[in-house]
Motif scaffolding. Structure first.
Motif, PDB file in Angstrom:
ATOM      1  N   GLU A  79      10.079  -4.531   8.481  1.00 30.07           N
ATOM      2  CA  GLU A  79      10.048  -4.692   7.193  1.00 30.07           C
ATOM      3  C   GLU A  79      10.617  -3.511   6.427  1.00 30.07           C
ATOM      4  O   GLU A  79      11.471  -3.794   5.259  1.00 30.07           O
ATOM      5  CB  GLU A  79       8.745  -4.992   6.450  1.00 30.07           C
ATOM      6  CG  GLU A  79       7.999  -6.151   6.850  1.00 30.07           C
ATOM      7  CD  GLU A  79       6.921  -5.899   7.793  1.00 30.07           C
ATOM      8  OE1 GLU A  79       6.144  -6.820   7.926  1.00 30.07           O
ATOM      9  OE2 GLU A  79       7.288  -4.903   8.591  1.00 30.07           O
ATOM     10  N   LEU A  80      10.731  -2.235   6.991  1.00 31.26           N
ATOM     11  CA  LEU A  80      11.211  -0.996   6.570  1.00 31.26           C
ATOM     12  C   LEU A  80      12.352  -0.725   7.158  1.00 31.26           C
ATOM     13  O   LEU A  80      12.958   0.331   6.916  1.00 31.26           O
ATOM     14  CB  LEU A  80      10.184  -0.101   6.692  1.00 31.26           C
ATOM     15  CG  LEU A  80       8.840  -0.372   5.715  1.00 31.26           C
ATOM     16  CD1 LEU A  80       7.748   0.855   6.040  1.00 31.26           C
ATOM     17  CD2 LEU A  80       9.193  -0.181   4.276  1.00 31.26           C
ATOM     18  N   VAL A  83      15.721   1.004   5.196  1.00 30.78           N
ATOM     19  CA  VAL A  83      15.424   1.322   3.624  1.00 30.78           C
ATOM     20  C   VAL A  83      15.497   2.808   3.674  1.00 30.78           C
ATOM     21  O   VAL A  83      14.735   3.578   4.433  1.00 30.78           O
ATOM     22  CB  VAL A  83      13.836   0.789   3.467  1.00 30.78           C
ATOM     23  CG1 VAL A  83      13.260   1.290   2.133  1.00 30.78           C
ATOM     24  CG2 VAL A  83      13.561  -0.780   3.497  1.00 30.78           C
ATOM     25  N   LEU A 169      12.068   0.235  -3.628  1.00 33.55           N
ATOM     26  CA  LEU A 169      12.704  -0.610  -2.252  1.00 33.55           C
ATOM     27  C   LEU A 169      11.447  -0.620  -1.515  1.00 33.55           C
ATOM     28  O   LEU A 169      11.442  -1.733  -0.645  1.00 33.55           O
ATOM     29  CB  LEU A 169      13.767   0.193  -1.925  1.00 33.55           C
ATOM     30  CG  LEU A 169      14.821   0.566  -2.470  1.00 33.55           C
ATOM     31  CD1 LEU A 169      16.071   1.342  -1.756  1.00 33.55           C
ATOM     32  CD2 LEU A 169      15.702  -0.741  -2.892  1.00 33.55           C
ATOM     33  N   ALA A 173      10.232  -4.360  -0.047  1.00 37.42           N
ATOM     34  CA  ALA A 173      10.446  -4.725   1.505  1.00 37.42           C
ATOM     35  C   ALA A 173       8.960  -5.179   2.077  1.00 37.42           C
ATOM     36  O   ALA A 173       8.982  -5.999   2.937  1.00 37.42           O
ATOM     37  CB  ALA A 173      10.881  -3.285   2.110  1.00 37.42           C
ATOM     38  N   LYS A 175       6.547  -6.330   0.297  1.00 37.94           N
ATOM     39  CA  LYS A 175       5.861  -7.509  -0.570  1.00 37.94           C
ATOM     40  C   LYS A 175       4.447  -6.979  -1.258  1.00 37.94           C
ATOM     41  O   LYS A 175       3.688  -7.467  -1.387  1.00 37.94           O
ATOM     42  CB  LYS A 175       5.772  -8.896   0.061  1.00 37.94           C
ATOM     43  CG  LYS A 175       7.021  -9.363   0.418  1.00 37.94           C
ATOM     44  CD  LYS A 175       6.852 -10.666   1.129  1.00 37.94           C
ATOM     45  CE  LYS A 175       8.287 -11.263   1.389  1.00 37.94           C
ATOM     46  NZ  LYS A 175       9.035 -10.515   2.184  1.00 37.94           N
TER      47      LYS A 175
END
Length: 218
Positions: A79-80, A83, A169, A173, A175
């Motif tokens: 998910e990261l 980022v 951010l 990412a 949620k």
């Protein structure tokens, strides 16, 4: 054309002009477009224009934060991936996925104006002191006013590695619910163990909530 008719037309022209001006102003506040669901101008920036390296030098020295963790090549949370934000200690870029990879991490999401966050941050610092290298506490400041964040940390005497993320951010990412403070627990294998949209008041509370999820003791 009668005078009354001319006045009526003139009034309509003024009303139309006002409506157009208002429409343009609303549109300018929503740079993403759409019907108000996009980012506002303030939320689209990592930090304020006033937060130049020169302006931040004093607050950074006062906060005296530790550097952000060194990046790792171990698997990180997907998910990261990609980022990128700023490390508040020195203003360098930070790849969040690489920073947390291979570590048990407690991500603490906060903002300088958040009262419960100010109460929680010292507890996070105490929790980090107790856990040592077994866990990394990484705070994420979610407001564009980086100067205020540094001064708040200095005021609290909290010295934890901190990311400056005015665009939120990281929260997007992962949620994370739109509340602060919030804590995200990441396992060393790159998985997200827990998302905790709540405030903690002590290191004992933090340990009880996050350690079992990471499989660590302390």
């Amino acid at each position: 054309m009668r005078a009354s008719t001319r006045w009526t037309l003139a009034g309509l022209v003024v009303i139309v002009a006002l409506v157009v001006a208002l429409w343009r102003e609303i549109g300018a506040e929503d740079p993403v477009g759409g019907t108000g669901g996009g980012l506002t101008a303030s939320a689209s920036r990592e930090h304020r224009d006033a937060d130049t390296p020169e302006a931040l030098a004093g607050p950074r020295a006062e906060a005296d934060l530790p550097p952000c963790p060194a990046p790792s090549t171990a698997p990180g949370p997907p998910e990261l991936a990609g980022v990128s934000v700023e490390c508040a200690a020195d203003g360098g870029r930070a790849d969040v996925g690489a920073l947390v990879a291979g570590r048990n991490v407690v991500l603490n999401l906060w903002a300088y104006w958040c009262g419960p966050c100010a109460d929680e941050l010292p507890a996070m610092a105490e929790y980090q002191r107790r856990m040592g290298p077994a866990v990394t506490v990484l705070t994420v400041h979610q407001d564009e006013n980086e100067t205020a964040a540094l001064l708040r940390l200095a005021e609290l005497g909290v010295k934890l590695p901190t990311l400056q993320d005015g665009r939120r951010l990281v929260a997007a990412a992962l949620k994370v619910p739109n509340v602060m403070p919030a804590t995200v627990v990441l396992r060393s294998d790159g998985t997200v163990a827990k998302i905790l949209p709540r405030a903690f008041t002590s290191a004992d509370e933090i340990a009880a909530a996050v350690n079992p999820a990471m499989g660590v003791r302390g």
